[in-house]
Write a protein that holds these residues in place. Sequence first.
Motif, PDB file in Angstrom:
ATOM      1  N   ASN A   1     -70.540 -11.344   5.785  1.00  0.00           N
ATOM      2  CA  ASN A   1     -71.230 -10.251   6.454  1.00  0.00           C
ATOM      3  C   ASN A   1     -72.551 -10.769   7.008  1.00  0.00           C
ATOM      4  O   ASN A   1     -73.509 -10.981   6.257  1.00  0.00           O
ATOM      5  CB  ASN A   1     -71.479  -9.092   5.485  1.00  0.00           C
ATOM      6  CG  ASN A   1     -72.044  -7.862   6.166  1.00  0.00           C
ATOM      7  OD1 ASN A   1     -72.920  -7.957   7.025  1.00  0.00           O
ATOM      8  ND2 ASN A   1     -71.547  -6.696   5.783  1.00  0.00           N
ATOM      9  N   PRO A   2     -72.653 -10.982   8.318  1.00  0.00           N
ATOM     10  CA  PRO A   2     -73.883 -11.545   8.905  1.00  0.00           C
ATOM     11  C   PRO A   2     -75.118 -10.688   8.645  1.00  0.00           C
ATOM     12  O   PRO A   2     -76.219 -11.224   8.514  1.00  0.00           O
ATOM     13  CB  PRO A   2     -73.565 -11.605  10.400  1.00  0.00           C
ATOM     14  CG  PRO A   2     -72.088 -11.586  10.489  1.00  0.00           C
ATOM     15  CD  PRO A   2     -71.600 -10.789   9.328  1.00  0.00           C
ATOM     16  N   MET A   3     -74.949  -9.370   8.552  1.00  0.00           N
ATOM     17  CA  MET A   3     -76.097  -8.508   8.321  1.00  0.00           C
ATOM     18  C   MET A   3     -76.681  -8.728   6.934  1.00  0.00           C
ATOM     19  O   MET A   3     -77.906  -8.762   6.743  1.00  0.00           O
ATOM     20  CB  MET A   3     -75.689  -7.044   8.499  1.00  0.00           C
ATOM     21  CG  MET A   3     -76.855  -6.070   8.512  1.00  0.00           C
ATOM     22  SD  MET A   3     -76.324  -4.371   8.820  1.00  0.00           S
ATOM     23  CE  MET A   3     -75.688  -4.522  10.494  1.00  0.00           C
ATOM     24  N   ILE A   4     -75.813  -8.907   5.947  1.00  0.00           N
ATOM     25  CA  ILE A   4     -76.288  -9.185   4.592  1.00  0.00           C
ATOM     26  C   ILE A   4     -76.963 -10.545   4.540  1.00  0.00           C
ATOM     27  O   ILE A   4     -78.017 -10.718   3.905  1.00  0.00           O
ATOM     28  CB  ILE A   4     -75.121  -9.100   3.591  1.00  0.00           C
ATOM     29  CG1 ILE A   4     -74.666  -7.650   3.435  1.00  0.00           C
ATOM     30  CG2 ILE A   4     -75.516  -9.684   2.236  1.00  0.00           C
ATOM     31  CD1 ILE A   4     -73.485  -7.461   2.511  1.00  0.00           C
ATOM     32  N   VAL A   5     -76.378 -11.533   5.212  1.00  0.00           N
ATOM     33  CA  VAL A   5     -76.982 -12.861   5.256  1.00  0.00           C
ATOM     34  C   VAL A   5     -78.381 -12.789   5.854  1.00  0.00           C
ATOM     35  O   VAL A   5     -79.345 -13.379   5.330  1.00  0.00           O
ATOM     36  CB  VAL A   5     -76.095 -13.833   6.052  1.00  0.00           C
ATOM     37  CG1 VAL A   5     -76.847 -15.122   6.383  1.00  0.00           C
ATOM     38  CG2 VAL A   5     -74.832 -14.161   5.264  1.00  0.00           C
ATOM     39  N   GLU A   6     -78.519 -12.053   6.943  1.00  0.00           N
ATOM     40  CA  GLU A   6     -79.828 -11.925   7.586  1.00  0.00           C
ATOM     41  C   GLU A   6     -80.853 -11.319   6.638  1.00  0.00           C
ATOM     42  O   GLU A   6     -81.997 -11.769   6.536  1.00  0.00           O
ATOM     43  CB  GLU A   6     -79.685 -11.064   8.843  1.00  0.00           C
ATOM     44  CG  GLU A   6     -80.882 -11.098   9.759  1.00  0.00           C
ATOM     45  CD  GLU A   6     -80.922 -12.338  10.635  1.00  0.00           C
ATOM     46  OE1 GLU A   6     -81.852 -12.435  11.453  1.00  0.00           O
ATOM     47  OE2 GLU A   6     -80.041 -13.199  10.506  1.00  0.00           O
ATOM     48  N   GLY A   7     -80.439 -10.279   5.914  1.00  0.00           N
ATOM     49  CA  GLY A   7     -81.350  -9.659   4.965  1.00  0.00           C
ATOM     50  C   GLY A   7     -81.746 -10.585   3.836  1.00  0.00           C
ATOM     51  O   GLY A   7     -82.910 -10.619   3.417  1.00  0.00           O
ATOM     52  N   GLN A   8     -80.783 -11.366   3.339  1.00  0.00           N
ATOM     53  CA  GLN A   8     -81.097 -12.308   2.274  1.00  0.00           C
ATOM     54  C   GLN A   8     -82.070 -13.376   2.752  1.00  0.00           C
ATOM     55  O   GLN A   8     -82.993 -13.771   2.036  1.00  0.00           O
ATOM     56  CB  GLN A   8     -79.807 -12.959   1.765  1.00  0.00           C
ATOM     57  CG  GLN A   8     -78.901 -12.020   0.985  1.00  0.00           C
ATOM     58  CD  GLN A   8     -79.346 -11.851  -0.466  1.00  0.00           C
ATOM     59  OE1 GLN A   8     -80.347 -12.416  -0.890  1.00  0.00           O
ATOM     60  NE2 GLN A   8     -78.624 -11.058  -1.216  1.00  0.00           N
ATOM     61  N   VAL A   9     -81.868 -13.869   3.974  1.00  0.00           N
ATOM     62  CA  VAL A   9     -82.773 -14.885   4.513  1.00  0.00           C
ATOM     63  C   VAL A   9     -84.175 -14.313   4.657  1.00  0.00           C
ATOM     64  O   VAL A   9     -85.169 -14.941   4.262  1.00  0.00           O
ATOM     65  CB  VAL A   9     -82.251 -15.427   5.853  1.00  0.00           C
ATOM     66  CG1 VAL A   9     -83.310 -16.296   6.529  1.00  0.00           C
ATOM     67  CG2 VAL A   9     -80.975 -16.244   5.635  1.00  0.00           C
ATOM     68  N   HIS A  10     -84.292 -13.125   5.210  1.00  0.00           N
ATOM     69  CA  HIS A  10     -85.615 -12.517   5.394  1.00  0.00           C
ATOM     70  C   HIS A  10     -86.325 -12.331   4.057  1.00  0.00           C
ATOM     71  O   HIS A  10     -87.518 -12.632   3.930  1.00  0.00           O
ATOM     72  CB  HIS A  10     -85.471 -11.174   6.107  1.00  0.00           C
ATOM     73  CG  HIS A  10     -85.352 -11.292   7.592  1.00  0.00           C
ATOM     74  ND1 HIS A  10     -86.052 -10.504   8.470  1.00  0.00           N
ATOM     75  CD2 HIS A  10     -84.635 -12.131   8.366  1.00  0.00           C
ATOM     76  CE1 HIS A  10     -85.750 -10.844   9.715  1.00  0.00           C
ATOM     77  NE2 HIS A  10     -84.887 -11.834   9.669  1.00  0.00           N
ATOM     78  N   GLY A  11     -85.594 -11.813   3.057  1.00  0.00           N
ATOM     79  CA  GLY A  11     -86.213 -11.623   1.748  1.00  0.00           C
ATOM     80  C   GLY A  11     -86.630 -12.930   1.110  1.00  0.00           C
ATOM     81  O   GLY A  11     -87.709 -13.032   0.502  1.00  0.00           O
TER      82      GLY A  11
END
Length: 798
Positions: free
Chosen positions: A671-681
Amino acid sequence: MSAPATEGPAPEIGSPRRRSEDARLVTGRTRWTDNIQPAGTLHVAYLRSPYAHAAIARVDAGRARDRPGVVAVFTGADLAAEQGGLPCAWPVTEDMKHPDHPPMAVTEVRYVGEPVACVVARDRYAAVDALEDVDVDYTALPAVVDMEEALAEGADLVHAGLGTNRSYTWVYENGDLDAAIRDAPVVLERRYVQQRLIPTAMEPRAVLCVPEGDDFTLYSATQIPHILRLMLATVTEIPEHRIRVVAPDVGGGFGSKLQVYGEEVLALLLARRLGHPVKWTESRSEGNMTVHHGRDQIQRLTLGADRDGRIRGLKVDLLADMGAYLMLVTPGVPLLGAFMFNGIYKMDAYSFTCSGVFTTKTPTDAYRGAGRPEATFGIERLMDELAAELGLDPIEVRRRNWITRDEFPYETVSGLTYDSGDYEAATDKALELFGYDALRAEQAERRGRRDPVQLGLGVSTFTEMCGLAPSRVLGSLAYGAGGWEYASVRMLPSGKVEVVTGASAHGQGHETAWAQIAADRLGVPFDDVKVLHGDTAVAHKGMDTYGSRSLAVGGMALYSACDKVVGKARTIAAHLLEAAEQDLEFAGGRFSVRGVRDEGTTIQEVAQATFTAHDLPDGIEPTLDSDATFDPDNFSFPHGTHLCAAEVDTETGMVRLRSYVAVDDVGKVVNPMIVEGQVHGGLAQGIAQALYEEAVYDAEGNLTTTTMADYLVPSAADLPEFTTDRTETPATSNALGVKGVGEAGTIASTPAVVNAIVDALRPFGVKDVPMPCTPERVWRAVRDGTGPDGPGSTGGAR
């Protein structure tokens, strides 16, 4: 049974689906532990030591017991016979010193905040108020705060009975390091400090224990319900099958809830004694003192290299602050870095020595990245130092040393086998997004005109070991558990699906990602899948969530369980379609005879037929339900290149992050959206270490950063806009090809930011700025610099 051929559900893996759990989590309309209030619940408050080190002469709780609303008061002595000692599951050496760690102190306290008594009352406020009437006579003992002083001859001891403040020394060596350093034309020696950090999860710790006859249900804001259950049974001698642990929705952890805390053990003991539900929820300042801390290392590094920049050898001498006691994985955390100090680089020889040191401070343990951010910081700072020493661009030095794409799989000098990667591709994409050459030109122009606001560019090219497994490797490191994970799939009669996972989410998006995997493997709609987790009565076994292992290990257990379901369904579908199993195709959730797509049956129709059991093959059980465990053969190794542009005001020391680019390779993406959120956090936490956060103790061992006013956790307003992108080299250690992403941003960002700051200040003779790089520390580094633009120069940028 037959059905017309139709298109199956659209592929879920790779789809940026919004997280299905977010509606309840973001609004708070869910079950946090503190929201659960059974009838008759009693509330606990703890009296905590104001001393870093003291003997307990007397505890008088008489007046507190007479307070209105107070049900009971217990001291450490009252519970000494049954409270046992908190566990350490990682005895890293045979001679490791492991002092007893009672959940409540009995005769001696060894850090500020250690509990010495507790009040149980009918409401939380009465319990807290009654603490004022518990009198404790302490005899102060010397505080031990500095690790290097703690190891000196004649030092005051944290645990007098041990005769030393050294818990262990662990050594790894490969190659002839002495020769590599001795013969190297360039030798760099650096000392870096990883400051102590306080994990600050959105939800404070909370625990509620409900007695039910001889059984107990313990609700806890924990990352590890299965491990916690086993350890509670071990410590209290209550049989494991009498304990149910539930981790309801948990508001973050970052490793701080990868723990067996004294408050959890005591909740169980108090509920057993009193026959009532017992609850405790920490305050934020209480948590800052008592939740385990992270990092706190002194790194003494020696690197030998040729004049062309090729690394010959690396020596790491590490001191790691254990705090006052060894908690669940305290001694092993710094050793995870032993396998990562070499980073993505080739070298001839490597030596790693780590000594665990006791101090009179809060114990340390896992914090996001757990040993790997510290190692990445050390090697990435050294690579920039080597580039500066040789007058080379930092990117060029890295290119001359990294493992190239055609060298995988590659056995590193630290003994790991990196299975896949492409550091060139990630770096090239990052440089393009960053505008590296243009920024270097601007930097030169600013330096030429001696601008008081200098520009620095920071580089971090990293990898990490994720998916904490395989079990055999963990066993070789003396870790007390395996690294496998469990999942099961239940096909309901209506064709809906329940997924049970041993991984325990605390904000990662498991419910969405696991449903996507199951939907794809089974060919059912996403909304027909429900994911269950975090309850040992539902998910009866598992190894829980930490170390970026959830998807690479837990996701693969689910993948395997789904395939077993399809295998069972295939047998029944073949019978229903009057065909041979080997002639069936399965695609989009539908079985059909090869070459005859017009007729077939869906897996959900097979589930219904299995439930009725009216027409099953002989000897076939009427169930499609399946479970699986997965234990990988290797770790997974995400990697990436992070670039930071920082503007540093040399007159005030203020740092402004102008731009930040992160290009990560996390293998296949569910899920690219979850990956993006994990990277930002992750980026937020790594940048926070570089610029803002530090747990500070004074000479007497008092924590001076006990509130959010003292301990600076950045908000979105304190961070730059992030430019993120990905490259993709699938992992070979699992069929999904996934690698892990939860810790990547934290691991890579800290050295990128510090490298940018130091790069800006090179003309001033600055080689390091201690973290966090506050304006004062940056200003002092400029003032004390020895370069051509330093204090002694004329016309420098001031």
